[in-house]
Design a protein around this motif. Sequence first.
Motif, PDB file in Angstrom:
ATOM      1  N   PHE A   6       1.025  -1.180  -0.031  1.00  0.00           N
ATOM      2  CA  PHE A   6       0.242  -0.021  -0.080  1.00  0.00           C
ATOM      3  C   PHE A   6       0.891   1.347  -0.051  1.00  0.00           C
ATOM      4  CE2 PHE A   6      -2.137  -3.320   2.401  1.00  0.00           C
ATOM      5  CZ  PHE A   6      -3.588  -3.157   1.854  1.00  0.00           C
ATOM      6  N   CYS A   7       0.239   2.233  -0.478  1.00  0.00           N
ATOM      7  CA  CYS A   7       1.085   3.697  -0.519  1.00  0.00           C
ATOM      8  C   CYS A   7       0.719   4.098   0.897  1.00  0.00           C
ATOM      9  CB  CYS A   7       0.373   4.493  -1.413  1.00  0.00           C
ATOM     10  SG  CYS A   7       1.241   6.155  -1.127  1.00  0.00           S
ATOM     11  N   ALA A   8       1.744   4.819   1.485  1.00  0.00           N
ATOM     12  CA  ALA A   8       1.571   4.832   3.191  1.00  0.00           C
ATOM     13  C   ALA A   8       0.909   6.048   3.331  1.00  0.00           C
ATOM     14  CB  ALA A   8       2.859   4.862   3.822  1.00  0.00           C
ATOM     15  N   THR A   9      -0.228   5.956   3.050  1.00  0.00           N
ATOM     16  CA  THR A   9      -1.338   7.228   3.486  1.00  0.00           C
ATOM     17  C   THR A   9      -2.472   6.622   4.450  1.00  0.00           C
ATOM     18  OG1 THR A   9      -2.669   6.538   1.599  1.00  0.00           O
ATOM     19  CG2 THR A   9      -0.903   8.154   1.141  1.00  0.00           C
ATOM     20  N   PRO A  10      -3.100   7.618   5.043  1.00  0.00           N
ATOM     21  CA  PRO A  10      -4.011   7.209   6.050  1.00  0.00           C
ATOM     22  C   PRO A  10      -5.198   6.316   5.466  1.00  0.00           C
ATOM     23  CG  PRO A  10      -3.910   9.457   6.107  1.00  0.00           C
ATOM     24  CD  PRO A  10      -2.715   9.160   5.026  1.00  0.00           C
ATOM     25  N   SER A  11      -5.513   6.222   4.005  1.00  0.00           N
ATOM     26  CA  SER A  11      -6.296   5.457   3.520  1.00  0.00           C
ATOM     27  C   SER A  11      -5.845   4.056   3.419  1.00  0.00           C
ATOM     28  CB  SER A  11      -6.900   6.028   2.049  1.00  0.00           C
ATOM     29  OG  SER A  11      -5.618   5.882   1.239  1.00  0.00           O
ATOM     30  N   ALA A  12      -4.860   3.742   3.521  1.00  0.00           N
ATOM     31  CA  ALA A  12      -4.087   2.329   3.389  1.00  0.00           C
ATOM     32  C   ALA A  12      -4.691   1.567   4.813  1.00  0.00           C
ATOM     33  CB  ALA A  12      -2.569   2.469   3.582  1.00  0.00           C
ATOM     34  N   VAL A  13      -4.915   2.269   5.804  1.00  0.00           N
ATOM     35  CA  VAL A  13      -5.269   1.593   6.946  1.00  0.00           C
ATOM     36  C   VAL A  13      -6.437   0.798   6.699  1.00  0.00           C
ATOM     37  CG1 VAL A  13      -6.100   2.084   9.521  1.00  0.00           C
ATOM     38  CG2 VAL A  13      -4.098   3.290   8.601  1.00  0.00           C
ATOM     39  N   CYS A  14      -7.716   1.761   6.183  1.00  0.00           N
ATOM     40  CA  CYS A  14      -8.868   1.006   5.938  1.00  0.00           C
ATOM     41  C   CYS A  14      -9.112   0.003   5.040  1.00  0.00           C
ATOM     42  CB  CYS A  14      -9.770   2.075   5.585  1.00  0.00           C
ATOM     43  SG  CYS A  14     -11.638   1.474   5.145  1.00  0.00           S
ATOM     44  N   CYS A  15      -8.017   0.195   3.922  1.00  0.00           N
ATOM     45  CA  CYS A  15      -7.975  -1.000   2.941  1.00  0.00           C
ATOM     46  C   CYS A  15      -7.333  -2.192   3.272  1.00  0.00           C
ATOM     47  CB  CYS A  15      -6.852  -0.404   1.857  1.00  0.00           C
ATOM     48  SG  CYS A  15      -7.891   0.919   0.708  1.00  0.00           S
ATOM     49  N   ALA A  16      -6.448  -2.058   4.351  1.00  0.00           N
ATOM     50  CA  ALA A  16      -5.673  -3.177   4.978  1.00  0.00           C
ATOM     51  C   ALA A  16      -6.540  -3.816   5.826  1.00  0.00           C
ATOM     52  CB  ALA A  16      -4.270  -2.681   5.510  1.00  0.00           C
ATOM     53  N   ARG A  17      -7.493  -3.081   6.490  1.00  0.00           N
ATOM     54  CA  ARG A  17      -8.356  -3.619   7.552  1.00  0.00           C
ATOM     55  C   ARG A  17      -9.218  -4.356   6.953  1.00  0.00           C
ATOM     56  NH1 ARG A  17      -9.573   0.936  10.297  1.00  0.00           N
ATOM     57  NH2 ARG A  17     -11.365   1.357   8.890  1.00  0.00           N
ATOM     58  N   SER A  18      -9.876  -4.024   5.884  1.00  0.00           N
ATOM     59  CA  SER A  18     -10.966  -4.676   5.213  1.00  0.00           C
ATOM     60  C   SER A  18     -10.365  -5.947   4.563  1.00  0.00           C
ATOM     61  CB  SER A  18     -11.536  -3.669   4.114  1.00  0.00           C
ATOM     62  OG  SER A  18     -12.549  -4.360   3.395  1.00  0.00           O
ATOM     63  N   LEU A  19      -9.351  -5.745   3.736  1.00  0.00           N
ATOM     64  CA  LEU A  19      -8.849  -6.967   3.081  1.00  0.00           C
ATOM     65  C   LEU A  19      -8.400  -8.134   4.268  1.00  0.00           C
ATOM     66  CD1 LEU A  19      -7.151  -8.336   0.705  1.00  0.00           C
ATOM     67  CD2 LEU A  19      -5.017  -7.346   1.831  1.00  0.00           C
ATOM     68  N   ALA A  20      -7.851  -7.643   5.380  1.00  0.00           N
ATOM     69  CA  ALA A  20      -7.492  -8.795   6.345  1.00  0.00           C
ATOM     70  C   ALA A  20      -8.946  -9.623   6.760  1.00  0.00           C
ATOM     71  CB  ALA A  20      -6.892  -8.138   7.518  1.00  0.00           C
ATOM     72  N   LYS A  21      -9.772  -8.709   7.005  1.00  0.00           N
ATOM     73  CA  LYS A  21     -11.016  -9.427   7.674  1.00  0.00           C
ATOM     74  C   LYS A  21     -11.649 -10.243   6.640  1.00  0.00           C
ATOM     75  CE  LYS A  21     -15.236  -8.707  10.051  1.00  0.00           C
ATOM     76  NZ  LYS A  21     -15.978  -7.661  10.932  1.00  0.00           N
ATOM     77  N   ARG A  22     -11.759  -9.792   5.202  1.00  0.00           N
ATOM     78  CA  ARG A  22     -12.037 -10.565   3.990  1.00  0.00           C
ATOM     79  C   ARG A  22     -11.325 -12.181   4.024  1.00  0.00           C
ATOM     80  NH1 ARG A  22     -12.523  -5.808   1.112  1.00  0.00           N
ATOM     81  NH2 ARG A  22     -10.874  -6.722  -0.029  1.00  0.00           N
ATOM     82  N   VAL A  23     -10.275 -11.828   4.152  1.00  0.00           N
ATOM     83  CA  VAL A  23      -9.151 -13.070   3.915  1.00  0.00           C
ATOM     84  C   VAL A  23      -9.185 -14.017   4.881  1.00  0.00           C
ATOM     85  CG1 VAL A  23      -6.769 -13.789   3.732  1.00  0.00           C
ATOM     86  CG2 VAL A  23      -7.403 -11.718   2.195  1.00  0.00           C
ATOM     87  N   ILE A  24      -9.559 -13.524   6.203  1.00  0.00           N
ATOM     88  CA  ILE A  24      -9.399 -14.403   7.231  1.00  0.00           C
ATOM     89  C   ILE A  24     -10.739 -14.861   7.228  1.00  0.00           C
ATOM     90  CG2 ILE A  24      -9.491 -14.398   9.888  1.00  0.00           C
ATOM     91  CD1 ILE A  24      -7.021 -12.373   9.568  1.00  0.00           C
ATOM     92  N   LEU A  25     -11.872 -14.331   6.974  1.00  0.00           N
ATOM     93  CA  LEU A  25     -13.171 -15.007   6.879  1.00  0.00           C
ATOM     94  C   LEU A  25     -12.979 -16.166   5.764  1.00  0.00           C
ATOM     95  CD1 LEU A  25     -15.447 -11.868   7.214  1.00  0.00           C
ATOM     96  CD2 LEU A  25     -15.149 -13.870   8.724  1.00  0.00           C
ATOM     97  N   GLU A  26     -12.306 -15.943   4.769  1.00  0.00           N
ATOM     98  CA  GLU A  26     -12.485 -16.851   3.670  1.00  0.00           C
ATOM     99  C   GLU A  26     -11.589 -18.278   4.059  1.00  0.00           C
ATOM    100  OE1 GLU A  26     -10.547 -15.244   0.015  1.00  0.00           O
ATOM    101  OE2 GLU A  26     -12.308 -13.799  -0.221  1.00  0.00           O
ATOM    102  N   TRP A  27     -10.430 -17.926   4.953  1.00  0.00           N
ATOM    103  CA  TRP A  27      -9.888 -18.797   5.530  1.00  0.00           C
ATOM    104  C   TRP A  27     -10.782 -19.798   6.529  1.00  0.00           C
ATOM    105  CZ3 TRP A  27      -4.664 -16.009   6.634  1.00  0.00           C
ATOM    106  CH2 TRP A  27      -3.942 -15.745   5.279  1.00  0.00           C
ATOM    107  N   GLY A  28     -11.881 -19.414   6.890  1.00  0.00           N
ATOM    108  CA  GLY A  28     -12.857 -20.082   7.739  1.00  0.00           C
ATOM    109  C   GLY A  28     -12.342 -19.605   9.286  1.00  0.00           C
ATOM    110  N   ARG A  29     -11.788 -18.682   9.373  1.00  0.00           N
ATOM    111  CA  ARG A  29     -11.460 -18.205  10.934  1.00  0.00           C
ATOM    112  C   ARG A  29     -12.319 -17.031  11.422  1.00  0.00           C
ATOM    113  NH1 ARG A  29      -7.294 -20.945  13.481  1.00  0.00           N
ATOM    114  NH2 ARG A  29      -8.591 -20.108  15.139  1.00  0.00           N
ATOM    115  N   ALA A  30     -13.579 -17.047  11.186  1.00  0.00           N
ATOM    116  CA  ALA A  30     -14.556 -16.056  11.812  1.00  0.00           C
ATOM    117  C   ALA A  30     -14.039 -15.769  13.184  1.00  0.00           C
ATOM    118  CB  ALA A  30     -16.068 -16.329  11.426  1.00  0.00           C
TER     119      ALA A  30
END
Length: 122
Positions: A6-30
């Motif tokens: 990510f470009c190190a800007t404040p908007s990276a935080v929201c994008c990274a957070r959203s990505l992490a949650k989606r990926v971890i849910l896909e891995w079956g670790r709700a």
Amino acid sequence: MCSLEFCATPSAVCCARSLAKRVILEWGRADLADTAELLVSELVTNAVLASAALPSPVVRLWLAAEPDSIVIRVWDGSAKMPRRRDAGPESEDGWGLMLVESLSKQWGACPEPTGKVVWVQI
């Protein structure tokens, strides 16, 4: 494993957070998704702040599923290592790494040839 830069800007935080949650849910670790989302938010925020003065600021996020845990790694180009501070009840900052410590099995930071990686295992 999942990784993204990510470009190190404040908007990276929201994008990274959203990505992490989606990926971890896909891995079956709700059971770990909300905790991971919060920890990614803290680590990426710290990385963005650490990268602010760099010529081409970027941060990198890696997520890895292990048999009994999730490992989150965040890289930034600053050589300054994080240190946990004891925030007082009236403090407005200094809570991030205390939160990371309290929500994780373990966490740490490793210097890299350029920058550092801060990691957490949940």
